[in-house]
Design an enzyme around this catalytic site. Sequence first.
Site, PDB file in Angstrom:
ATOM      1  CG  LEU A   1      39.106  36.396  33.298  1.00  0.00           C
ATOM      2  CD1 LEU A   1      40.332  36.162  34.177  1.00  0.00           C
ATOM      3  CD2 LEU A   1      38.769  37.867  33.293  1.00  0.00           C
TER       4      LEU A   1
ATOM      5  NE  ARG B   1      31.456  31.189  38.928  1.00  0.00           N
ATOM      6  CZ  ARG B   1      32.246  32.089  38.360  1.00  0.00           C
ATOM      7  NH1 ARG B   1      31.735  32.993  37.553  1.00  0.00           N
ATOM      8  NH2 ARG B   1      33.536  32.082  38.592  1.00  0.00           N
TER       9      ARG B   1
ATOM     10  NE  ARG C   1      31.122  34.536  33.300  1.00  0.00           N
ATOM     11  CZ  ARG C   1      31.968  34.369  34.311  1.00  0.00           C
ATOM     12  NH1 ARG C   1      32.925  33.459  34.236  1.00  0.00           N
ATOM     13  NH2 ARG C   1      31.863  35.093  35.407  1.00  0.00           N
TER      14      ARG C   1
ATOM     15  CG  HIS D   1      30.212  34.140  42.046  1.00  0.00           C
ATOM     16  ND1 HIS D   1      30.663  33.483  43.156  1.00  0.00           N
ATOM     17  CD2 HIS D   1      31.154  33.952  41.091  1.00  0.00           C
ATOM     18  CE1 HIS D   1      31.833  32.922  42.869  1.00  0.00           C
ATOM     19  NE2 HIS D   1      32.150  33.192  41.632  1.00  0.00           N
TER      20      HIS D   1
ATOM     21  CG  LEU E   1      40.215  40.946  30.405  1.00  0.00           C
ATOM     22  CD1 LEU E   1      40.071  39.498  30.825  1.00  0.00           C
ATOM     23  CD2 LEU E   1      41.680  41.306  30.292  1.00  0.00           C
ATOM     24  CB  ALA E   2      35.976  42.401  25.349  1.00  0.00           C
TER      25      ALA E   2
END
Lengths: 248, 671
Positions: B470, B338, B464, B267, B44-45
Amino acid sequence: MNLNLKVWRQNSPDEKGQMVDYQLEGISEHMSFLEMMDVLNQKLINSGERPVAFDHDCREGICGSCSMFINGEAHGPVKGTTTCQLHMRSFKDGDTIFIEPFRANAFPVIKDLVIDRSAFDRIQHSGGYISVNTSGNTQDANATPIPKENADLAMDAATCIGCGACVATCKNSSAMLFVGAKISQYALLPQGQVEAKDRAQNMVAQMDAEGFGNCTNTGACEVECPKGISLSNIARMNREFLDGSITK
Amino acid sequence: MSTLDGKIPGGPISEKWTNYKNKVDLVNPANKRNIDVIVVGTGLAGGSAAATLAEQGYNVKAFCYQDSPRRAHSIAAQGGINAAKNYQGDGDSVYRLFYDTVKGGDYRSREANVHRLAEVSTNIIDQCVAQGVPFARDYGGLLDNRSFGGVLVSRTFYAKGQTGQQLLLGAYSAMNRQIARGKIKMYNRHEMLDVVIVDGKARGIIARNLVTGEIERHSAHAVVLGTGGYGNVFYLSTNAMGSNVTAGWKAHKRGAHFANPCYTQIHPTCIPRSGDYQSKLTLMSESLRNDGRIWVPAKKEDAQAIRDGKLKPTEISEEDRDYYLERRYPAFGNLVPRDVASRAAKERCDEGHGVNATGEAVYLDFAAAIVRYGKEQATIKGEDNASESRIKELGKAIVKAKYGNLFDMYKQIVADDPYETPMMIYPAVHYTMGGIWVDYNLMTSIPGCYAIGEANFSDHGANRLGASALMQGLADGYFVLPYTIGSYLSSDIRTGQISTDTKEFDEAEKQVKERIDSLVNNNGTNPVDYYHRKLGNIMWNKCGMARNEEGLKEAIKEIAELREDFWKNVSVPGKANELNQELEKAGRVADFLELGELFAKDALERNESCGGHFREEYVEKSGEQKGEALRDDKNYAFVSAWEYTGVPSEAILHKEKLEFNDIELKQRSYK
């Protein structure tokens, strides 16, 4: 479980390949198919032989890297499953398993089970996009409502992972399910309308140039597609193509 | 030690980015044609950055190790992407997204970056819709949202359980348009093995063609790393098999500081490990926590009976179940962040309440949701006297529509039906908040070398929030880097093409070749995976969900010893000049063996607990928050940025002080 593997070994694109036999013992039914291949490769490395090259990455059925024709079926015997999500519980002790690369003229073998699927990328270059620059000034995302039914159908088409199982399965090595899925995604959305006619013409032309065969409506691609991409996408592509041919 | 300057623009936080953009130097379109930019990684980046830079007129060379940019591991992100659109009218705003992210990150992120991220979040959704990304919609044709952990609003946009795939295919399509125009030259199946520094600036890379084995030189005026996180240092993680730290680590060795390596996200909802042959772990989206209830047997003897296969979870009565998240955190319940959820699961399992044969699993149960949805549907359909089985049938259909693909995936892997028996889940390494240090411009400490997306450290602090990776990847690539890089490149308009025929390229290429040769000629006895698994064990046991001084010191020593053994005894079959997947792995594991040591050192020197970094010595000892993480803002409100000196454990610490002018530092409470 104990298994007899027959694996396609081919050192380079120009060399001739062949099926080679391997025996594996003590495979757990909980292993994934690729973990079974890992065990084979560790065994080969430990005995000074070259491991089997195969493409794989996410191992959760979404990146589309893994391929493999297993016992004559793309991604093996379980429907709706990529090779990485196939588990050994689908096989029995003493089974013989044939493992080959996806075969098509447009997908040349690079090494062992690794194939070159860059033809798919080139088809996408020819029109698999909507021409919009990144500016921060596009209209608000909710400015144009899209009927849920169309949005859902576009999503169904867009779930294609570009693995190439459709091509490997088709007796004509046709890429129409892959191309139809992309054309359909945009054809179903208002954003895709502006370039719709050119898109269908250009992507189909590139698909032909890459050496993929034509569709003769057998439907094997849909059956073997790990993401269940519907044959109706091919019909939609044909409609878009025809529309473009007549009215342009 | 020095103090690092984050180059944060002045002014009130809500005006910093606007002021910056108004004043930043631009490169005129004719000059952009003469400037080359290398982008490594096409997730994505990297993908969004490559496309946008090419749209602007720069000549982009993009590199990925996969056979197509579409396969980068962003594709596996399931749940969604956050944006402060407030389409649901539930009180969301840019400020609230900013606040939630800083708080969720346990006050260890850079305020100005996070505010910018929240500001551009809304542009991302507009851009993606314009590209044809098929986000979920409601019956009125408008975009749908759902809720994720650590927040009290619904701001997450999604495309079934495949949001990452759809966003990546959007970025890929934008790249394809530029590849067709010749503005991006795409190098698939290429791996960056070094960054080349000329006169103190990043001016190119050395890359290996993974098909032919050829070592190639590529020059540019700037190098952008969008190469993802380093979770695979743990061997088992939810990362792709090929995800690696090599590009970032090479930049680190050439002068880029590496920030907060110990901030790792474990996670809470992954499918538990089933055996020693396991090659990776699979995530079950956090979105499941919207409807699933997490519990373990309240009685240890019940847990033991389940582990022994003598009892089924459905046979345990309500009063014998411990819904421990709802019990401990009544305000957020199953939707705590998380890090909190993961630690709570570990605590229960360590206490002997874990299920699965390994004792390392808890239940995620949809039975209550199925009944709730079923009753709702029965009312809608006017079936006032619906039977229990009819209610279940109706409820299952709703759950299937929401999470069907995740349930199918679970069933394929575990061979158990989550509609009938609760899912088993356990925490697994998923994301790394730490990464290459960057300033507000996203430039690393090497001039001209940028890091974006998960590869940098800046936006998520020590933890995060869900659906924010995303957002950050696309924010950096579409809306931040394309502005900030101009301020650097504006001084390069007269430089002309960078030659690869220089001593700097010679030297870098020589080093790369020597290292490859030493690997393939080693004739050792242990395969690469042998070392990777051993490293993973050390990391998980001593640098995992809970860490302490003694374990971290041991880890540093053990990793150094393992690295030494690796270089003596690793066996890499095949040759350098061919497709050689074992050689690829060997190079990546060699870098993980260095990073792991720095990771442990960073964790050792951070004498506090924050976010994903939990030190057993630093917990609340009493009161309502007893047992919760204890931060030390007085002494540790800084970014640890490490400078490479030759041995990872002897890296030099540089600090960037974190200032919180707009948010009050508080203990994070989800009670």
